[in-house]
Design a protein around this motif. Sequence first.
Motif, PDB file in Angstrom:
ATOM      1  N   SER A   1      10.711 -24.430  29.818  1.00 57.13           N
ATOM      2  CA  SER A   1       9.463 -25.086  30.183  1.00 57.13           C
ATOM      3  C   SER A   1       8.890 -25.795  28.955  1.00 57.13           C
ATOM      4  O   SER A   1       8.808 -25.201  27.877  1.00 57.13           O
ATOM      5  N   ILE A   2       8.503 -27.052  29.135  1.00 54.44           N
ATOM      6  CA  ILE A   2       7.975 -27.824  28.016  1.00 54.44           C
ATOM      7  C   ILE A   2       6.723 -27.167  27.448  1.00 54.44           C
ATOM      8  O   ILE A   2       6.585 -26.973  26.232  1.00 54.44           O
ATOM      9  N   LYS A   3       5.786 -26.789  28.308  1.00 50.46           N
ATOM     10  CA  LYS A   3       4.532 -26.227  27.837  1.00 50.46           C
ATOM     11  C   LYS A   3       4.731 -24.860  27.196  1.00 50.46           C
ATOM     12  O   LYS A   3       4.078 -24.543  26.184  1.00 50.46           O
ATOM     13  N   VAL A   4       5.595 -24.035  27.766  1.00 51.07           N
ATOM     14  CA  VAL A   4       5.849 -22.721  27.164  1.00 51.07           C
ATOM     15  C   VAL A   4       6.525 -22.881  25.812  1.00 51.07           C
ATOM     16  O   VAL A   4       6.219 -22.163  24.853  1.00 51.07           O
ATOM     17  N   SER A   5       7.435 -23.835  25.720  1.00 50.50           N
ATOM     18  CA  SER A   5       8.080 -24.104  24.430  1.00 50.50           C
ATOM     19  C   SER A   5       7.046 -24.552  23.395  1.00 50.50           C
ATOM     20  O   SER A   5       7.087 -24.115  22.233  1.00 50.50           O
ATOM     21  N   LEU A   6       6.090 -25.388  23.805  1.00 47.59           N
ATOM     22  CA  LEU A   6       5.035 -25.815  22.892  1.00 47.59           C
ATOM     23  C   LEU A   6       4.149 -24.644  22.484  1.00 47.59           C
ATOM     24  O   LEU A   6       3.661 -24.584  21.350  1.00 47.59           O
ATOM     25  N   ALA A   7       3.938 -23.699  23.418  1.00 49.75           N
ATOM     26  CA  ALA A   7       3.127 -22.522  23.090  1.00 49.75           C
ATOM     27  C   ALA A   7       3.820 -21.662  22.035  1.00 49.75           C
ATOM     28  O   ALA A   7       3.177 -21.188  21.089  1.00 49.75           O
ATOM     29  N   TRP A   8       5.120 -21.447  22.192  1.00 47.87           N
ATOM     30  CA  TRP A   8       5.857 -20.697  21.172  1.00 47.87           C
ATOM     31  C   TRP A   8       5.844 -21.444  19.836  1.00 47.87           C
ATOM     32  O   TRP A   8       5.779 -20.831  18.765  1.00 47.87           O
ATOM     33  N   SER A   9       5.892 -22.768  19.908  1.00 51.57           N
ATOM     34  CA  SER A   9       5.807 -23.568  18.680  1.00 51.57           C
ATOM     35  C   SER A   9       4.471 -23.341  17.987  1.00 51.57           C
ATOM     36  O   SER A   9       4.415 -23.226  16.753  1.00 51.57           O
ATOM     37  N   THR A  10       3.382 -23.269  18.774  1.00 56.19           N
ATOM     38  CA  THR A  10       2.066 -23.019  18.184  1.00 56.19           C
ATOM     39  C   THR A  10       2.019 -21.658  17.509  1.00 56.19           C
ATOM     40  O   THR A  10       1.466 -21.513  16.409  1.00 56.19           O
ATOM     41  N   ILE A  11       2.583 -20.646  18.154  1.00 49.73           N
ATOM     42  CA  ILE A  11       2.631 -19.309  17.550  1.00 49.73           C
ATOM     43  C   ILE A  11       3.341 -19.369  16.203  1.00 49.73           C
ATOM     44  O   ILE A  11       2.877 -18.803  15.199  1.00 49.73           O
ATOM     45  N   ALA A  12       4.477 -20.068  16.174  1.00 48.40           N
ATOM     46  CA  ALA A  12       5.226 -20.190  14.922  1.00 48.40           C
ATOM     47  C   ALA A  12       4.431 -20.952  13.870  1.00 48.40           C
ATOM     48  O   ALA A  12       4.395 -20.560  12.686  1.00 48.40           O
ATOM     49  N   GLN A  13       3.780 -22.043  14.269  1.00 52.62           N
ATOM     50  CA  GLN A  13       3.028 -22.840  13.309  1.00 52.62           C
ATOM     51  C   GLN A  13       1.841 -22.082  12.742  1.00 52.62           C
ATOM     52  O   GLN A  13       1.510 -22.200  11.550  1.00 52.62           O
ATOM     53  N   MET A  14       1.174 -21.283  13.578  1.00 47.62           N
ATOM     54  CA  MET A  14       0.085 -20.447  13.061  1.00 47.62           C
ATOM     55  C   MET A  14       0.640 -19.416  12.070  1.00 47.62           C
ATOM     56  O   MET A  14      -0.014 -19.074  11.079  1.00 47.62           O
ATOM     57  N   GLY A  15       1.850 -18.926  12.343  1.00 51.85           N
ATOM     58  CA  GLY A  15       2.493 -18.011  11.396  1.00 51.85           C
ATOM     59  C   GLY A  15       2.765 -18.685  10.062  1.00 51.85           C
ATOM     60  O   GLY A  15       2.527 -18.105   8.992  1.00 51.85           O
ATOM     61  N   PHE A  16       3.253 -19.921  10.102  1.00 49.21           N
ATOM     62  CA  PHE A  16       3.466 -20.673   8.864  1.00 49.21           C
ATOM     63  C   PHE A  16       2.163 -20.827   8.088  1.00 49.21           C
ATOM     64  O   PHE A  16       2.132 -20.702   6.857  1.00 49.21           O
ATOM     65  N   MET A  17       1.084 -21.126   8.811  1.00 47.50           N
ATOM     66  CA  MET A  17      -0.198 -21.319   8.152  1.00 47.50           C
ATOM     67  C   MET A  17      -0.663 -20.036   7.469  1.00 47.50           C
ATOM     68  O   MET A  17      -1.147 -20.044   6.339  1.00 47.50           O
ATOM     69  N   MET A  18      -0.499 -18.893   8.166  1.00 46.57           N
ATOM     70  CA  MET A  18      -0.867 -17.609   7.570  1.00 46.57           C
ATOM     71  C   MET A  18       0.019 -17.300   6.363  1.00 46.57           C
ATOM     72  O   MET A  18      -0.447 -16.772   5.341  1.00 46.57           O
ATOM     73  N   LEU A  19       1.299 -17.630   6.464  1.00 44.22           N
ATOM     74  CA  LEU A  19       2.220 -17.432   5.341  1.00 44.22           C
ATOM     75  C   LEU A  19       1.766 -18.227   4.128  1.00 44.22           C
ATOM     76  O   LEU A  19       1.757 -17.704   2.994  1.00 44.22           O
ATOM     77  N   GLN A  20       1.378 -19.470   4.330  1.00 42.56           N
ATOM     78  CA  GLN A  20       0.914 -20.293   3.212  1.00 42.56           C
ATOM     79  C   GLN A  20      -0.332 -19.695   2.570  1.00 42.56           C
ATOM     80  O   GLN A  20      -0.447 -19.653   1.341  1.00 42.56           O
ATOM     81  N   CYS A  21      -1.264 -19.217   3.409  1.00 41.61           N
ATOM     82  CA  CYS A  21      -2.468 -18.593   2.853  1.00 41.61           C
ATOM     83  C   CYS A  21      -2.105 -17.329   2.080  1.00 41.61           C
ATOM     84  O   CYS A  21      -2.650 -17.075   0.999  1.00 41.61           O
ATOM     85  N   GLY A  22      -1.198 -16.529   2.623  1.00 40.00           N
ATOM     86  CA  GLY A  22      -0.792 -15.299   1.945  1.00 40.00           C
ATOM     87  C   GLY A  22      -0.145 -15.548   0.602  1.00 40.00           C
ATOM     88  O   GLY A  22      -0.233 -14.719  -0.303  1.00 40.00           O
ATOM     89  N   LEU A  23       0.500 -16.703   0.470  1.00 42.80           N
ATOM     90  CA  LEU A  23       1.142 -17.054  -0.799  1.00 42.80           C
ATOM     91  C   LEU A  23       0.227 -17.891  -1.690  1.00 42.80           C
ATOM     92  O   LEU A  23       0.661 -18.425  -2.705  1.00 42.80           O
ATOM     93  N   GLY A  24      -1.041 -18.021  -1.291  1.00 41.35           N
ATOM     94  CA  GLY A  24      -2.021 -18.683  -2.143  1.00 41.35           C
ATOM     95  C   GLY A  24      -2.065 -20.182  -2.049  1.00 41.35           C
ATOM     96  O   GLY A  24      -2.688 -20.835  -2.895  1.00 41.35           O
ATOM     97  N   ALA A  25      -1.455 -20.774  -1.021  1.00 44.24           N
ATOM     98  CA  ALA A  25      -1.465 -22.236  -0.865  1.00 44.24           C
ATOM     99  C   ALA A  25      -2.504 -22.601   0.186  1.00 44.24           C
ATOM    100  O   ALA A  25      -2.180 -23.051   1.289  1.00 44.24           O
ATOM    101  N   PHE A  26      -3.791 -22.458  -0.131  1.00 43.46           N
ATOM    102  CA  PHE A  26      -4.845 -22.646   0.856  1.00 43.46           C
ATOM    103  C   PHE A  26      -5.023 -24.117   1.241  1.00 43.46           C
ATOM    104  O   PHE A  26      -5.242 -24.430   2.414  1.00 43.46           O
TER     105      PHE A  26
END
Length: 537
Positions: free
Chosen positions: A303-328
């Motif tokens: 499903s296109i929309k479900v795939s985009l939702a999983w993409s959002t979950i991953a992208q939010m994870g990347f954002m948290m990873l960057q913050c955790g490594l000090g790249a605000f």
Amino acid sequence: MPILPLSIIVLAPMALLTAGLVPSGLADRRPKRMLGLAGGAATAAFGLAFVAAAVLFLTNDDPTVHILPLGDAAGVSIYYDALSAVMALLVSFVGMIVIGYSRSYLDGDPGQGRFVKWLCLTLAAVLTLIISGNLLQFTLAWVASSLCLHQLLVFYGDRRAARLAARKKFIASRLGDLSLILAMVLVYSLFGTLDFATIFGASDELRNDQGLPLSVHVVSVLLVIGAMLKSAQFPFHGWLTEVMETPTPVSALLHAGIINAGGFLILRLSDVISLSVPALEMLAVVGGFTALFGSVAMLTQTSIKVSLAWSTIAQMGFMMLQCGLGAFSAAALHIVAHSLYKAHAFLSSGSVIDLSRSSWVARPHGKPHPARLVLALVGAVALTWGVSLAFGASLTRAPGVFALGAIVVMGVTHLVANAIDERPSAFVIARGAGLAAAVAVAYFALQLGAEHLMAGSLPAKQALRGPIDLAIVGFVIVLFGAVTVLQNTMPYRMSDPRWQALYVHLFNGLYVNAITNRLIERWWPVEPVPAVKGVNP
């Protein structure tokens, strides 16, 4: 003295609030007028955000404006710095587009006026959160944005799946609210105020102390937990993949704006959170795992929309990873890029069939060679290293920036490797290498620009803190390299029963969401809606 004061930005959420306060019954009886009022309010909000941003960057005024002070703990105030300006522009722009899209998307729906009313209230709450000048005002807007969004998620209340997803979101949001409220109480006991400017100044003084109070770490961890619950981090991610029963404009607003509230919380209070290494490590570990988990699950969705939702979950994870490594500042840039992309992706998802047909090409005859792909991925990491040195963002100086840069370049390498497998030639290899180099230069140049823009609003990028950070970055790069290999080879091995079983498990998100659904159904069951004659619920 500027011609216009920064406090003009207060009118942006007020304009949307005015439209949102129209009674639901009246809005449904006069949907065209409601759309006109909402469209005018959204356009005004974007214009006000643009003017306020221009005032800020041209005058460099004090970001704090006390409108209605009520002591150190409460009151109405704004804190409008570069971060607030960028986020207010982003949210108001996406909101204006989404409301305009709703004009035709829900045309003829009996609840169109009510839908637009709740869109306006949700946008008003998010804009208030962005410009809040103290933690109490921030928390109230945080809760209000969630409650308003809940009304949009259950817009079609006769759909059981929509109510189940909204219920899961409601539980996760209330846990996040509790974490933020507890953090607010501890912040007041620690600093004696809830005013952001005062808190940030006191945090800078603590940064120079040899020993930090335990309460700093507790506050930081509570803030991290609240942000993770808001931004659908593992294992509280399941609701985001199941809110597809709502109208598409809600999905666009949710994935492009509201889901970023957790990241904005981390960025807004980064002066406090960056004091606590345990909180940062928690961000990096959970965010990195969520990014990996969401990326792998996304590869299997149909499903296109479900795939985009999983993409959002991953992208939010990347954002948290960057913050955790000090790249605000890198995380702030990530929010902007992801929001614009995801809003466009959801609003254009109905055209995916036409796009697919127009871009159809014959199936490649080549077969991927894993060893060749691994060699290309190693070259991508080496290229990232070389470019990062030129921009002062190497692994040791900016691990968060470097890690995501390596992943971005590896993504380009995946496309190049497919071309090489199909038509291997020196020209294809040279063109692929040039493309990867151009992407790496563009990525690090944008990161450098974001760092300069956010200087003074966010802490400077942090250097590698020790072996734990090095291990996190190493694992992230190696595992995403493995995901790239998996993505390249899985379509050619689907006849193997083991690969078929793996595909099914990943398609179902390793059943984490199914377990959550069972728990919800046991303790807070979703009652079926009585069937209406002639209507299939």
